[in-house]
Scaffold this motif. Sequence first.
Motif, PDB file in Angstrom:
ATOM      1  N   PRO A  32       0.827  -1.205   0.000  1.00 35.43           N
ATOM      2  CA  PRO A  32       0.000   0.000   0.000  1.00 35.43           C
ATOM      3  C   PRO A  32       0.865   1.260   0.000  1.00 35.43           C
ATOM      4  O   PRO A  32       1.918   1.291   0.632  1.00 35.43           O
ATOM      5  CB  PRO A  32      -0.810  -0.101   1.294  1.00 35.43           C
ATOM      6  N   VAL A  33       0.416   2.264  -0.714  1.00 33.42           N
ATOM      7  CA  VAL A  33       1.154   3.531  -0.773  1.00 33.42           C
ATOM      8  C   VAL A  33       1.334   4.117   0.625  1.00 33.42           C
ATOM      9  O   VAL A  33       2.393   4.627   0.975  1.00 33.42           O
ATOM     10  CB  VAL A  33       0.424   4.532  -1.701  1.00 33.42           C
ATOM     11  N   CYS A  34       0.316   3.996   1.479  1.00 28.78           N
ATOM     12  CA  CYS A  34       0.401   4.615   2.808  1.00 28.78           C
ATOM     13  C   CYS A  34       1.413   3.907   3.706  1.00 28.78           C
ATOM     14  O   CYS A  34       1.797   4.448   4.743  1.00 28.78           O
ATOM     15  CB  CYS A  34      -0.964   4.671   3.476  1.00 28.78           C
ATOM     16  N   TRP A  42      -2.780  10.168   6.386  1.00 27.57           N
ATOM     17  CA  TRP A  42      -4.108   9.603   6.089  1.00 27.57           C
ATOM     18  C   TRP A  42      -5.098   9.830   7.230  1.00 27.57           C
ATOM     19  O   TRP A  42      -6.224   9.369   7.178  1.00 27.57           O
ATOM     20  CB  TRP A  42      -3.987   8.110   5.764  1.00 27.57           C
ATOM     21  N   CYS A  65      -3.865   7.945  -2.641  1.00 31.92           N
ATOM     22  CA  CYS A  65      -4.601   6.673  -2.742  1.00 31.92           C
ATOM     23  C   CYS A  65      -4.858   6.287  -4.203  1.00 31.92           C
ATOM     24  O   CYS A  65      -4.941   5.097  -4.522  1.00 31.92           O
ATOM     25  CB  CYS A  65      -5.945   6.774  -2.022  1.00 31.92           C
ATOM     26  N   CYS A  68      -2.509   3.805  -5.446  1.00 34.14           N
ATOM     27  CA  CYS A  68      -2.332   2.609  -4.614  1.00 34.14           C
ATOM     28  C   CYS A  68      -2.955   1.379  -5.300  1.00 34.14           C
ATOM     29  O   CYS A  68      -4.116   1.425  -5.715  1.00 34.14           O
ATOM     30  CB  CYS A  68      -2.978   2.827  -3.251  1.00 34.14           C
ATOM     31  N   LEU A  70      -4.023  -1.140  -3.969  1.00 38.72           N
ATOM     32  CA  LEU A  70      -5.023  -1.760  -3.085  1.00 38.72           C
ATOM     33  C   LEU A  70      -6.255  -0.890  -2.888  1.00 38.72           C
ATOM     34  O   LEU A  70      -7.053  -1.148  -1.982  1.00 38.72           O
ATOM     35  CB  LEU A  70      -4.387  -2.046  -1.719  1.00 38.72           C
ATOM     36  N   ILE A  71      -6.421   0.104  -3.714  1.00 36.06           N
ATOM     37  CA  ILE A  71      -7.469   1.102  -3.455  1.00 36.06           C
ATOM     38  C   ILE A  71      -8.862   0.477  -3.317  1.00 36.06           C
ATOM     39  O   ILE A  71      -9.613   0.819  -2.392  1.00 36.06           O
ATOM     40  CB  ILE A  71      -7.434   2.231  -4.513  1.00 36.06           C
ATOM     41  N   CYS A  74      -8.969  -1.835  -0.166  1.00 41.28           N
ATOM     42  CA  CYS A  74      -8.906  -1.012   1.040  1.00 41.28           C
ATOM     43  C   CYS A  74     -10.280  -0.445   1.393  1.00 41.28           C
ATOM     44  O   CYS A  74     -10.715  -0.507   2.536  1.00 41.28           O
ATOM     45  CB  CYS A  74      -7.905   0.115   0.799  1.00 41.28           C
ATOM     46  N   VAL A  91      -8.666   8.999   5.812  1.00 36.18           N
ATOM     47  CA  VAL A  91      -8.868   8.738   4.380  1.00 36.18           C
ATOM     48  C   VAL A  91      -8.477   7.299   4.094  1.00 36.18           C
ATOM     49  O   VAL A  91      -7.415   6.836   4.497  1.00 36.18           O
ATOM     50  CB  VAL A  91      -7.994   9.697   3.539  1.00 36.18           C
ATOM     51  N   ARG A  92      -9.355   6.585   3.398  1.00 37.09           N
ATOM     52  CA  ARG A  92      -9.041   5.214   2.958  1.00 37.09           C
ATOM     53  C   ARG A  92      -9.696   4.971   1.615  1.00 37.09           C
ATOM     54  O   ARG A  92     -10.798   5.451   1.363  1.00 37.09           O
ATOM     55  CB  ARG A  92      -9.538   4.170   3.974  1.00 37.09           C
ATOM     56  N   GLY A  93      -9.019   4.207   0.806  1.00 38.56           N
ATOM     57  CA  GLY A  93      -9.583   3.888  -0.501  1.00 38.56           C
ATOM     58  C   GLY A  93      -9.865   5.118  -1.346  1.00 38.56           C
ATOM     59  O   GLY A  93     -10.741   5.080  -2.204  1.00 38.56           O
ATOM     60  N   GLY A  94      -9.144   6.195  -1.104  1.00 41.32           N
ATOM     61  CA  GLY A  94      -9.340   7.412  -1.875  1.00 41.32           C
ATOM     62  C   GLY A  94     -10.571   8.196  -1.471  1.00 41.32           C
ATOM     63  O   GLY A  94     -10.982   9.114  -2.182  1.00 41.32           O
TER      64      GLY A  94
HETATM   65  S1  SF4 Z   1      -6.000   3.061  -0.789  1.00 43.23           S
HETATM   66 FE1  SF4 Z   1      -5.904   2.371   1.339  1.00 43.23          FE
HETATM   67  S2  SF4 Z   1      -4.057   1.124   1.463  1.00 43.23           S
HETATM   68 FE2  SF4 Z   1      -3.905   2.403  -0.378  1.00 43.23          FE
HETATM   69  S3  SF4 Z   1      -2.851   4.291   0.219  1.00 43.23           S
HETATM   70 FE3  SF4 Z   1      -5.035   4.675   0.413  1.00 43.23          FE
HETATM   71  S4  SF4 Z   1      -5.495   4.214   2.538  1.00 43.23           S
HETATM   72 FE4  SF4 Z   1      -3.524   3.236   2.086  1.00 43.23          FE
END
Ligand code: SF4
Length: 113
Positions: A32-34, A42, A65, A68, A70-71, A74, A91-94
């Motif tokens: 994952p980018v994060c 995030w 995100c 990423c 895994l967007i 996630c 913030v998750r999944g954009g």
């Molecule tokens: S999509 Fe999820 S796993 Fe990927 S950078 Fe964003 S918060 Fe992290």
Amino acid sequence: MKVEPLAVEHELVERVLRIKQTLRGFVVDETPVCATTDPEAWHPEHPSGLSTPPYKAEKQAMALCQDCPLIDFCLIQELREVTAVEHVHGVRGGVRQAERQALYLTVVKEGLL
Ligand code: SF4
């Protein structure tokens, strides 16, 4: 702040339903980018509300995100794992916190996941 569900026709709900149909299992071989930058990015200290545009810090995380791998995983995984709307943070999944809280209430209430 009271959170209201989204309409089932909302683009975020449609996105989650699309992911649900196409996602295949747990993704273990992607980073994952994060995980490669400051995780605090995030979790902005002051998240925006649903009726306001995202704040600068949220927009920066949302943009990261987008790169990423895994967007999709996630976004949907959190919705499946959290047990209460107040546990949806950052913030998750954009998607920013306020939108995911509304999304969570929608998919749980409607039994969509
Ligand atoms: S999509 Fe999820 S796993 Fe990927 S950078 Fe964003 S918060 Fe992290």
